[in-house]
Design a protein around this motif. Structure first.
Motif, PDB file in Angstrom:
ATOM      1  N   TYR A   1       1.055  -1.214   0.006  1.00  0.00           N
ATOM      2  CA  TYR A   1      -0.171  -0.004  -0.220  1.00  0.00           C
ATOM      3  C   TYR A   1       0.950   1.349   0.397  1.00  0.00           C
ATOM      4  N   GLY A   2       0.314   2.136  -0.890  1.00  0.00           N
ATOM      5  CA  GLY A   2       1.303   3.367  -0.427  1.00  0.00           C
ATOM      6  C   GLY A   2       2.485   3.386  -2.045  1.00  0.00           C
ATOM      7  N   PHE A   3       2.533   4.251  -2.729  1.00  0.00           N
ATOM      8  CA  PHE A   3       3.661   4.232  -3.083  1.00  0.00           C
ATOM      9  C   PHE A   3       4.349   5.679  -3.641  1.00  0.00           C
ATOM     10  N   ASN A   4       5.427   5.876  -3.579  1.00  0.00           N
ATOM     11  CA  ASN A   4       6.124   7.312  -3.658  1.00  0.00           C
ATOM     12  C   ASN A   4       7.195   7.365  -4.134  1.00  0.00           C
ATOM     13  N   ARG A   5       7.581   6.760  -5.323  1.00  0.00           N
ATOM     14  CA  ARG A   5       8.799   6.033  -5.957  1.00  0.00           C
ATOM     15  C   ARG A   5       9.577   4.956  -5.435  1.00  0.00           C
ATOM     16  N   GLN A   6       8.757   4.690  -3.932  1.00  0.00           N
ATOM     17  CA  GLN A   6      10.041   3.831  -2.738  1.00  0.00           C
ATOM     18  C   GLN A   6       8.207   3.185  -2.643  1.00  0.00           C
ATOM     19  N   TYR A   7       8.996   1.720  -1.227  1.00  0.00           N
ATOM     20  CA  TYR A   7       7.934   0.946  -0.838  1.00  0.00           C
ATOM     21  C   TYR A   7       8.732   1.511   0.475  1.00  0.00           C
ATOM     22  N   TYR A   8       8.124   1.794   1.646  1.00  0.00           N
ATOM     23  CA  TYR A   8       7.703   1.970   2.470  1.00  0.00           C
ATOM     24  C   TYR A   8       9.698   2.324   2.099  1.00  0.00           C
ATOM     25  N   LYS A   9       9.957   3.607   1.929  1.00  0.00           N
ATOM     26  CA  LYS A   9      11.670   3.742   2.590  1.00  0.00           C
ATOM     27  C   LYS A   9      12.464   3.156   1.910  1.00  0.00           C
ATOM     28  N   PHE A  10      12.125   2.236   0.425  1.00  0.00           N
ATOM     29  CA  PHE A  10      12.893   1.364  -0.280  1.00  0.00           C
ATOM     30  C   PHE A  10      12.218   1.692  -1.928  1.00  0.00           C
ATOM     31  N   THR A  11      13.566   1.682  -2.293  1.00  0.00           N
ATOM     32  CA  THR A  11      13.671   1.240  -3.830  1.00  0.00           C
ATOM     33  C   THR A  11      13.086  -0.244  -4.137  1.00  0.00           C
ATOM     34  N   PRO A  12      11.905  -0.198  -5.288  1.00  0.00           N
ATOM     35  CA  PRO A  12      11.136  -0.955  -5.715  1.00  0.00           C
ATOM     36  C   PRO A  12      12.270  -2.108  -6.098  1.00  0.00           C
ATOM     37  N   ALA A  13      13.549  -2.238  -6.060  1.00  0.00           N
ATOM     38  CA  ALA A  13      14.076  -3.253  -6.010  1.00  0.00           C
ATOM     39  C   ALA A  13      15.211  -3.727  -5.031  1.00  0.00           C
ATOM     40  N   GLU A  14      15.189  -3.067  -4.087  1.00  0.00           N
ATOM     41  CA  GLU A  14      14.919  -3.416  -2.902  1.00  0.00           C
ATOM     42  C   GLU A  14      14.052  -3.910  -1.852  1.00  0.00           C
ATOM     43  N   LEU A  27       8.283  -5.458  -9.153  1.00  0.00           N
ATOM     44  CA  LEU A  27       7.911  -5.837  -8.204  1.00  0.00           C
ATOM     45  C   LEU A  27       7.173  -7.428  -8.557  1.00  0.00           C
ATOM     46  N   LYS A  28       6.913  -7.501  -9.662  1.00  0.00           N
ATOM     47  CA  LYS A  28       6.493  -8.511 -10.543  1.00  0.00           C
ATOM     48  C   LYS A  28       5.056  -8.549 -10.175  1.00  0.00           C
ATOM     49  N   GLN A  29       4.553  -7.794 -10.003  1.00  0.00           N
ATOM     50  CA  GLN A  29       2.743  -7.727  -9.323  1.00  0.00           C
ATOM     51  C   GLN A  29       1.632  -7.423 -10.556  1.00  0.00           C
ATOM     52  N   THR A  30       0.883  -7.607 -10.413  1.00  0.00           N
ATOM     53  CA  THR A  30       0.173  -7.658 -12.165  1.00  0.00           C
ATOM     54  C   THR A  30      -1.190  -7.081 -11.615  1.00  0.00           C
ATOM     55  N   ASN A  62      -1.936  10.881 -15.380  1.00  0.00           N
ATOM     56  CA  ASN A  62      -0.321   9.957 -16.150  1.00  0.00           C
ATOM     57  C   ASN A  62       0.778  10.031 -15.919  1.00  0.00           C
ATOM     58  N   ARG A  63       1.767  11.083 -15.459  1.00  0.00           N
ATOM     59  CA  ARG A  63       2.337  10.553 -15.331  1.00  0.00           C
ATOM     60  C   ARG A  63       2.940   9.079 -13.493  1.00  0.00           C
ATOM     61  N   TYR A  64       2.061   9.649 -12.608  1.00  0.00           N
ATOM     62  CA  TYR A  64       2.381   8.914 -11.804  1.00  0.00           C
ATOM     63  C   TYR A  64       2.548   7.597 -11.898  1.00  0.00           C
ATOM     64  N   VAL A  65       0.754   7.528 -13.244  1.00  0.00           N
ATOM     65  CA  VAL A  65       0.298   5.884 -13.439  1.00  0.00           C
ATOM     66  C   VAL A  65       2.036   5.488 -14.033  1.00  0.00           C
ATOM     67  N   ASP A  66       2.673   6.010 -14.808  1.00  0.00           N
ATOM     68  CA  ASP A  66       3.543   5.410 -15.277  1.00  0.00           C
ATOM     69  C   ASP A  66       4.721   4.985 -13.809  1.00  0.00           C
ATOM     70  N   GLU A  67       5.265   5.947 -13.007  1.00  0.00           N
ATOM     71  CA  GLU A  67       6.151   5.457 -12.412  1.00  0.00           C
ATOM     72  C   GLU A  67       5.298   4.350 -11.063  1.00  0.00           C
ATOM     73  N   CYS A  68       3.869   3.564 -10.718  1.00  0.00           N
ATOM     74  CA  CYS A  68       3.571   3.050 -10.441  1.00  0.00           C
ATOM     75  C   CYS A  68       3.993   1.694 -11.422  1.00  0.00           C
ATOM     76  N   ILE A  69       3.871   2.055 -12.585  1.00  0.00           N
ATOM     77  CA  ILE A  69       4.128   0.696 -13.833  1.00  0.00           C
ATOM     78  C   ILE A  69       5.697   0.244 -13.794  1.00  0.00           C
ATOM     79  N   GLN A  70       5.726   1.040 -13.364  1.00  0.00           N
ATOM     80  CA  GLN A  70       7.648   0.870 -13.258  1.00  0.00           C
ATOM     81  C   GLN A  70       8.100  -0.224 -11.964  1.00  0.00           C
ATOM     82  N   GLY A  71       7.630   0.455 -11.031  1.00  0.00           N
ATOM     83  CA  GLY A  71       7.549   0.357  -9.547  1.00  0.00           C
ATOM     84  C   GLY A  71       6.692  -1.650  -9.394  1.00  0.00           C
ATOM     85  N   ALA A  72       5.571  -1.631 -10.277  1.00  0.00           N
ATOM     86  CA  ALA A  72       4.702  -2.934 -11.016  1.00  0.00           C
ATOM     87  C   ALA A  72       5.335  -3.941 -10.888  1.00  0.00           C
ATOM     88  N   LEU A  73       6.125  -3.448 -12.208  1.00  0.00           N
ATOM     89  CA  LEU A  73       6.753  -4.290 -12.479  1.00  0.00           C
ATOM     90  C   LEU A  73       7.914  -4.796 -11.916  1.00  0.00           C
TER      91      LEU A  73
END
Length: 291
Positions: free
Chosen positions: A65-78, A124-127, A111-122
């Motif tokens: 839940y929640g996303f601002n280029r980070q998940y819980y203060k971690f980058t998506p990869a982290e 994390l391997k989210q669907t 649209n900019r935020y949607v694209d950021e969400c897409i990048q993060g979700a990909l």
């Protein structure tokens, strides 16, 4: 003889299942999931340790839940690495899409935020990217028309990236507006290819919805479910799974028709004695329920 006995036993089980109805035969097995909002305080204090702990309870999937280029203060990869180290996966996440339709925000901002969400979700391997909330100012039937239009547009954008948009309900979507509701409009006017539904069983039963009828009318539309129980004495309160008054066994018998793919335990309040003890107790009950 062993093979013959096994064949007879299996045939008998299948015959019994057929007599009980196709929903029993087709009912899939689900991995045990947890919406991380349930343990938001623990996640804020010790993300790494909390993920390891819930994995020890038997949870296999988590919904962020929640996303601002980070998940819980971690980058998506982290964050993906933290999950993998605990043997967890994340099929879906709640993203702050609702904040980008408030005054002061533009279509370009969304649209900019949607694209950021897409990048993060990909990463994390989210669907699924889930729209989780609507501000009170957006809950009139006129505003809901605008929201449905927006959902279709960003749903198409998300779909082109190989992902799926879903909308998560609370109670206000079911409020009657002269014979119409926001939820009915959402199901009727959104494109089923671009907009799926994450069904919150607490809120939908709280609002006395006929879920079997809903599944029959809109089969396959509800891939994500929140398993949240309702306190027996105070319906405003949540409780641990199996200790409330929701008949999850009955509702799960319709899961195939509904199109359910992922089940997440969630509890937002009434933690006795604390949030981690509650999710541990809920895990024990829900593991048996999902078999």
């Amino acid at each position: 003889m062993t093979n013959r006995r096994t064949f007879i036993r299996q045939t008998g089980v299948l015959a019994s299942a057929w007599m009980m109805g196709s929903s029993f035969v087709l009912k899939p097995k689900y991995k045990l999931g947890l919406q991380l909002y349930t343990i938001r305080n623990a996640m804020a204090k010790d993300t790494r340790g909390t993920l390891a702990k819930i994995a020890s309870f038997g949870y296999q999937e988590v919904e962020t839940y929640g996303f601002n280029r980070q998940y819980y203060k971690f980058t998506p990869a982290e964050f993906r690495s933290l999950m993998e180290n605990s043997g967890l996966t994340s099929p879906s996440g709640h993203y702050d899409l609702d904040k980008y339709v408030l005054p002061g925000k533009t279509v370009d901002d969304l649209n900019r935020y949607v694209d950021e969400c897409i990048q993060g979700a990909l990463i994390l391997k989210q669907t699924y990217i889930v729209w989780p909330w609507l501000d009170e100012s957006l809950r009139s039937i006129e505003k809901f028309k605008e929201i449905v239009t927006t959902l279709n547009k960003i749903g198409e954008r998300i779909n082109k990236a190989g992902l799926q948009l879903a909308y998560h309900n609370h109670n206000f979507e079911f409020i009657d507006h002269n014979g119409d509701t926001g939820y009915a409009m959402l199901l009727r006017d959104s494109d089923p290819n671009y907009v799926k539904l994450e069904l919150d069983l607490y809120w939908s039963t709280y609002m006395k919805q006929d879920l079997p009828a809903l599944f029959k009318k809109h089969p396959g539309r509800f891939p994500l479910w929140h398993l949240k129980d309702k306190d027996k004495t105070n319906p405003e309160l949540h409780t641990t799974m199996g200790d409330g008054d929701i008949d999850f066994t009955k509702l799960l018998s319709y899961s195939s028709e509904a199109g359910a793919k992922h089940m997440y335990v969630e509890q937002g309040n009434n933690y006795i004695p604390n949030d981690m003890a509650c999710v541990e107790k809920s895990a024990a009950y829900t593991k048996k329920l999902l078999r």
